[in-house]
Scaffold this motif. Structure first.
Motif, PDB file in Angstrom:
ATOM      1  N   PRO A  40       0.819  -1.228   0.000  1.00  0.00           N
ATOM      2  CA  PRO A  40       0.000   0.000   0.000  1.00  0.00           C
ATOM      3  C   PRO A  40       0.848   1.272   0.000  1.00  0.00           C
ATOM      4  CG  PRO A  40       0.008  -0.997   2.181  1.00  0.00           C
ATOM      5  CD  PRO A  40       0.703  -1.963   1.271  1.00  0.00           C
ATOM      6  N   TYR A  41       0.349   2.289  -0.688  1.00  0.00           N
ATOM      7  CA  TYR A  41       1.049   3.576  -0.784  1.00  0.00           C
ATOM      8  C   TYR A  41       0.163   4.756  -0.368  1.00  0.00           C
ATOM      9  CZ  TYR A  41       5.050   1.452  -3.098  1.00  0.00           C
ATOM     10  OH  TYR A  41       6.163   0.691  -3.380  1.00  0.00           O
ATOM     11  N   GLY A  42      -0.819   4.513   0.445  1.00  0.00           N
ATOM     12  CA  GLY A  42      -1.622   5.611   0.957  1.00  0.00           C
ATOM     13  C   GLY A  42      -2.700   6.056  -0.011  1.00  0.00           C
ATOM     14  N   ARG A  43      -2.629   7.331  -0.446  1.00  0.00           N
ATOM     15  CA  ARG A  43      -3.660   7.896  -1.325  1.00  0.00           C
ATOM     16  C   ARG A  43      -3.038   8.613  -2.516  1.00  0.00           C
ATOM     17  NH1 ARG A  43      -4.896  10.108   3.726  1.00  0.00           N
ATOM     18  NH2 ARG A  43      -6.439   8.902   4.909  1.00  0.00           N
ATOM     19  N   ALA A  50      12.684   7.680  -3.771  1.00  0.00           N
ATOM     20  CA  ALA A  50      12.937   7.654  -2.329  1.00  0.00           C
ATOM     21  C   ALA A  50      11.685   8.038  -1.549  1.00  0.00           C
ATOM     22  CB  ALA A  50      14.085   8.593  -1.982  1.00  0.00           C
ATOM     23  N   PHE A  51      10.944   9.005  -2.072  1.00  0.00           N
ATOM     24  CA  PHE A  51       9.708   9.415  -1.399  1.00  0.00           C
ATOM     25  C   PHE A  51       8.705   8.269  -1.377  1.00  0.00           C
ATOM     26  CE2 PHE A  51       5.502  11.225  -1.042  1.00  0.00           C
ATOM     27  CZ  PHE A  51       5.656  12.181  -0.032  1.00  0.00           C
ATOM     28  N   LEU A  52       8.502   7.619  -2.516  1.00  0.00           N
ATOM     29  CA  LEU A  52       7.544   6.514  -2.588  1.00  0.00           C
ATOM     30  C   LEU A  52       8.008   5.322  -1.754  1.00  0.00           C
ATOM     31  CD1 LEU A  52       6.414   6.502  -6.337  1.00  0.00           C
ATOM     32  CD2 LEU A  52       5.273   7.535  -4.367  1.00  0.00           C
ATOM     33  N   ALA A  53       9.302   5.041  -1.770  1.00  0.00           N
ATOM     34  CA  ALA A  53       9.825   3.893  -1.019  1.00  0.00           C
ATOM     35  C   ALA A  53       9.624   4.056   0.481  1.00  0.00           C
ATOM     36  CB  ALA A  53      11.305   3.702  -1.328  1.00  0.00           C
ATOM     37  N   GLY A  54       9.508   5.285   0.937  1.00  0.00           N
ATOM     38  CA  GLY A  54       9.318   5.528   2.363  1.00  0.00           C
ATOM     39  C   GLY A  54       7.893   5.404   2.833  1.00  0.00           C
ATOM     40  N   ILE A  55       6.939   5.468   1.907  1.00  0.00           N
ATOM     41  CA  ILE A  55       5.522   5.501   2.288  1.00  0.00           C
ATOM     42  C   ILE A  55       5.008   4.214   2.938  1.00  0.00           C
ATOM     43  CG2 ILE A  55       3.161   5.674   1.372  1.00  0.00           C
ATOM     44  CD1 ILE A  55       4.126   7.759  -0.585  1.00  0.00           C
ATOM     45  N   PRO A  56       5.325   3.004   2.423  1.00  0.00           N
ATOM     46  CA  PRO A  56       4.711   1.780   2.962  1.00  0.00           C
ATOM     47  C   PRO A  56       4.909   1.540   4.447  1.00  0.00           C
ATOM     48  CG  PRO A  56       5.686   1.331   0.830  1.00  0.00           C
ATOM     49  CD  PRO A  56       6.122   2.717   1.213  1.00  0.00           C
ATOM     50  N   GLN A  57       5.936   2.110   5.054  1.00  0.00           N
ATOM     51  CA  GLN A  57       6.130   1.900   6.489  1.00  0.00           C
ATOM     52  C   GLN A  57       4.920   2.401   7.288  1.00  0.00           C
ATOM     53  OE1 GLN A  57       8.713   4.358   9.080  1.00  0.00           O
ATOM     54  NE2 GLN A  57       9.926   2.503   9.361  1.00  0.00           N
ATOM     55  N   SER A  58       4.316   3.480   6.833  1.00  0.00           N
ATOM     56  CA  SER A  58       3.101   4.022   7.454  1.00  0.00           C
ATOM     57  C   SER A  58       2.341   4.791   6.376  1.00  0.00           C
ATOM     58  CB  SER A  58       3.462   4.928   8.634  1.00  0.00           C
ATOM     59  OG  SER A  58       2.309   5.386   9.292  1.00  0.00           O
ATOM     60  N   PRO A  59       1.611   4.069   5.514  1.00  0.00           N
ATOM     61  CA  PRO A  59       1.030   4.653   4.298  1.00  0.00           C
ATOM     62  C   PRO A  59       0.229   5.931   4.484  1.00  0.00           C
ATOM     63  CG  PRO A  59       0.772   2.281   4.282  1.00  0.00           C
ATOM     64  CD  PRO A  59       1.288   2.644   5.630  1.00  0.00           C
ATOM     65  N   TYR A  60      -0.642   5.963   5.482  1.00  0.00           N
ATOM     66  CA  TYR A  60      -1.520   7.131   5.613  1.00  0.00           C
ATOM     67  C   TYR A  60      -0.882   8.260   6.423  1.00  0.00           C
ATOM     68  CZ  TYR A  60      -4.775   4.052   3.419  1.00  0.00           C
ATOM     69  OH  TYR A  60      -5.363   3.216   2.504  1.00  0.00           O
ATOM     70  N   GLY A  66       6.293  12.871   5.687  1.00  0.00           N
ATOM     71  CA  GLY A  66       6.672  12.091   4.513  1.00  0.00           C
ATOM     72  C   GLY A  66       7.993  12.537   3.932  1.00  0.00           C
ATOM     73  N   LEU A  67       8.249  13.840   3.982  1.00  0.00           N
ATOM     74  CA  LEU A  67       9.511  14.380   3.464  1.00  0.00           C
ATOM     75  C   LEU A  67      10.681  13.945   4.348  1.00  0.00           C
ATOM     76  CD1 LEU A  67       8.310  17.982   2.538  1.00  0.00           C
ATOM     77  CD2 LEU A  67       8.675  16.038   0.994  1.00  0.00           C
ATOM     78  N   ASN A  68      10.453  13.902   5.650  1.00  0.00           N
ATOM     79  CA  ASN A  68      11.501  13.423   6.565  1.00  0.00           C
ATOM     80  C   ASN A  68      11.801  11.954   6.320  1.00  0.00           C
ATOM     81  OD1 ASN A  68      11.617  15.943   7.769  1.00  0.00           O
ATOM     82  ND2 ASN A  68      10.307  15.384   9.496  1.00  0.00           N
ATOM     83  N   ARG A  69      10.755  11.205   6.051  1.00  0.00           N
ATOM     84  CA  ARG A  69      10.931   9.789   5.761  1.00  0.00           C
ATOM     85  C   ARG A  69      11.742   9.609   4.475  1.00  0.00           C
ATOM     86  NH1 ARG A  69      11.841   4.717   7.272  1.00  0.00           N
ATOM     87  NH2 ARG A  69      10.910   3.206   5.860  1.00  0.00           N
ATOM     88  N   MET A  70      11.507  10.454   3.489  1.00  0.00           N
ATOM     89  CA  MET A  70      12.274  10.413   2.241  1.00  0.00           C
ATOM     90  C   MET A  70      13.759  10.627   2.520  1.00  0.00           C
ATOM     91  SD  MET A  70      12.111  12.939  -1.103  1.00  0.00           S
ATOM     92  CE  MET A  70      13.202  14.162  -0.349  1.00  0.00           C
TER      93      MET A  70
END
Length: 327
Positions: free
Chosen positions: A205-208, A239-249, A272-276
């Motif tokens: 999952p990648y959120g929305r 990198a931004f997308l790869a970080g999303i699945p850890q906490s999609p929403y 999300g930017l920090n996660r990237m």
């Protein structure tokens, strides 16, 4: 004669005094060695006993899990639910039917290498080396859970995450985790590494997206968040997308459809930017990118690439209806 006997006794005492430290040392070493053997044996027995209990508990937790065949596992893992596409009578494309999760299948060859490197560096550094699980990571996770540690580092491989998404559930329990471990090792016998990676990238999952729809799979995420295909993603976007699945929403940049699918407020978007940034750092640390690439990507403004809103299929139908009425 008496004098000679006295000198001999005195000499014997001196010899005994000289030998005493050596004898004491030998005795001490012998005692230490015997104690070492005893404690080593006890430790070995404790380890064997602990492993026996652990394996027995593991067998108990997985006892109700059916034995999946190769065909069953592959079929379940590769079953990507896709939203239906709508076409008008003249084959004019209208859009895709809105379902709970929007997902579009793709292949590994059609995914940017940056995405693959980012995912492996962040989620499973030893993906191409392990057999489905990393025992050290599992032990660390169990220890953190037992001690109720505030620092939870996880320990699931890409294979385990795929099992959780396609076969099991998100239930938080020792039973589900044990089954996940068992099935992950079994899946590695039935599928090649690249097959597992491709399946993972198609289901995670990648959120929305930009209109607030729930999305899954890297192709849908690339199109829904950046308006491009997964193959076209550059380093910061990947990198931004790869970080999303850890906490999609939490990390997705868009709000829900109820809120219009708008970009999140700056404070929420920053998560999300920090996660990237974390993903980029992991890529540098694992040698996936150079320091120059890291610095350039770190300084880029990925928010400028976010996709604008696009019409829903139902909106396309209304537009076409108006055109036909005008005719």
């Amino acid at each position: 004669m008496s004098n000679q006997r006295h000198q001999k006794n005195h000499s014997d005492k001196q010899n005994n005094t000289k030998q005493s430290p050596a004898r004491t040392f030998r005795i001490t070493v012998g005692v230490i060695w015997n104690l070492f053997l005893i404690f080593s044996g006890l430790a070995a027995l404790a380890i064997i006993f602990g492993l026996s209990i652990g394996l027995g508990y593991f067998a108990y937790l997985t006892s109700d899990e059916p034995l999946h065949s190769k065909e069953d596992m592959r079929s379940t893992i590769l079953n990507y639910e896709e939203a239906s596409e709508l076409y008008f009578s003249d084959e004019q494309y209208l859009g895709r039917i809105n379902t709970d999760v929007e997902r579009k299948k793709t292949t590994l060859e059609n995914i940017s290498p940056y995405v693959i490197d980012a995912v492996i560096a962040t989620e499973d550094e030893h993906f191409y080396e392990h057999n489905g699980i990393v025992p050290k990571a599992i032990a660390r996770g169990v220890l953190q859970d037992v001690t109720n540690s505030s620092q939870q580092t996880g320990g699931s491989t890409l294979t385990q995450q795929l099992i959780k998404n396609q076969i099991l559930t998100n239930e938080v329990s020792y039973s589900r985790k044990a089954k996940e471990i068992l099935l992950a090792m079994r899946l590695e016998k039935f599928m090649e590494k690249d097959e597992i990676l491709e399946a993972y990238l198609n289901v995670i999952p990648y959120g929305r997206d930009a209109i607030g729809q729930n999305i899954a799979g890297i192709e849908t995420a690339a199109q829904g968040i950046f308006g491009i295909s997964a193959k076209e993603l550059n380093l910061p976007q990947a990198a931004f997308l790869a970080g999303i699945p850890q906490s999609p929403y939490t990390y997705t940049p868009f709000q829900s459809r109820a809120n219009g699918g708008d970009i999140k407020p700056e404070k929420q978007l920053q998560k999300g930017l920090n996660r990237m940034q974390t993903v980029l750092y992991r890529m540098k640390e694992t040698g996936k990118i150079t320091d120059v690439e890291y610095q350039e990507a770190k300084a880029s403004d990925v928010t400028k690439d976010f996709r604008g809103k696009f019409p829903l299929p139902t909106e396309n139908i209304l537009i076409l209806n108006k055109k036909f009425k005008m005719k």
